[in-house]
Write an enzyme that holds these catalytic residues in place. Structure first.
Site: not given
Ligand code: 6GU
Length: 247
Positions: A89, A116, A169
């Protein structure tokens, strides 16, 4: 393209990607995929791959040694320095342009973290790119790696077949796709837009273009800034939105 995935859950990767279009491309030999189990490279007797974080805190950290040795098992049998993508992330957010760029590589190694995180020292040693697939938290990097492999693969010649074109697309021209309809002509009292049954290809194309413009303006106005749109079309969007706000 050769994909290598360093993971504690190799079945998740192979089960997920040997399906549908990507599975077909692997069978066709256009892509290859190898999931390498990091656990196979631990030196610990009990198959341990993680340990407590120095400095304390919740959770466990994946140790450097098994990750490094799993990576080297790949590096030692290929003759080039591959991009190594760590899924986290904390990474740069994945997008279509990144998929197109990565599709030009000879091979890519993906490193899937869990717990973690991964000991920073092995990241410093082997990782070339840190990538996130969006602003939400997942339990591991496997699903993000599969998302990236899917998006990258469909940009590689021979992966999509004739009727699966990647040209028109969403995001090709920076706009969302127009709505699609198939048989029957009436379903639960809902009719297919008449223009699609007219056989007038120019009119159909114009209608679809308008629908793409409207959808993008309504759902993802942030995309309009970089979309490939003519001044006339910008004017169409402006008028459409002004009209809607009058109601
Ligand atoms: Cl790449 N990993 C994890 N664990 N969560 C995520 C992500 C990656 N991208 C978005 N959320």
């Amino acid at each position: 393209m050769e994909y290598y995935v360093l993971t504690l859950f190799p079945d998740m990767i192979t089960d997920g990607l040997h399906t549908s279009i990507i599975g077909r491309a692997i069978e066709d030999g256009v892509l290859s995929l190898e999931a390498v189990n990091i656990r196979d490279y631990t030196l610990s007797k009990h198959g341990k791959t993680d340990d407590y974080p120095y400095g304390g805190g919740a959770g466990m950290v994946m140790q450097a040694q098994p990750v490094y040795d799993a990576f080297m098992s790949i590096r030692n049998r290929i003759d080039y320095n591959p991009r190594v993508v760590y899924l986290t992330p904390q990474g740069k957010v994945f997008h279509q342009d990144m998929a197109k760029e990565l599709a030009l590589e000879k091979g890519i190694v993906f490193l899937c973290g869990h717990y973690e995180g991964v000991d920073e020292r092995v990241l410093d040693e082997i990782v070339t790119d840190e990538v996130s697939i969006g602003d939400y938290v997942l339990t591991g990097g496997e699903l993000p790696a599969m998302c990236m492999i899917d998006a990258i693969s469909r940009m590689i010649p021979g992966v999509l077949h004739n009727n699966e074109s990647a040209e028109d697309d969403s995001f090709g021209d920076g706009l969302l796709e127009f709505p699609q309809y198939s048989r029957p002509e009436i379903w639960r009292d809902r009719k297919v837009p008449a223009i699609l049954l007219s056989g007038d290809h120019a009119k159909v194309d114009a209608w679809r273009r308008e629908q793409s413009l409207i959808r993008t303006a309504e759902r993802r106005p942030d995309l309009l800034e970089n979309a490939v749109i003519s001044p006339k079309e910008r004017d169409f969007i402006r008028k459409y939105l002004a009209n809607k706000n009058e109601l």
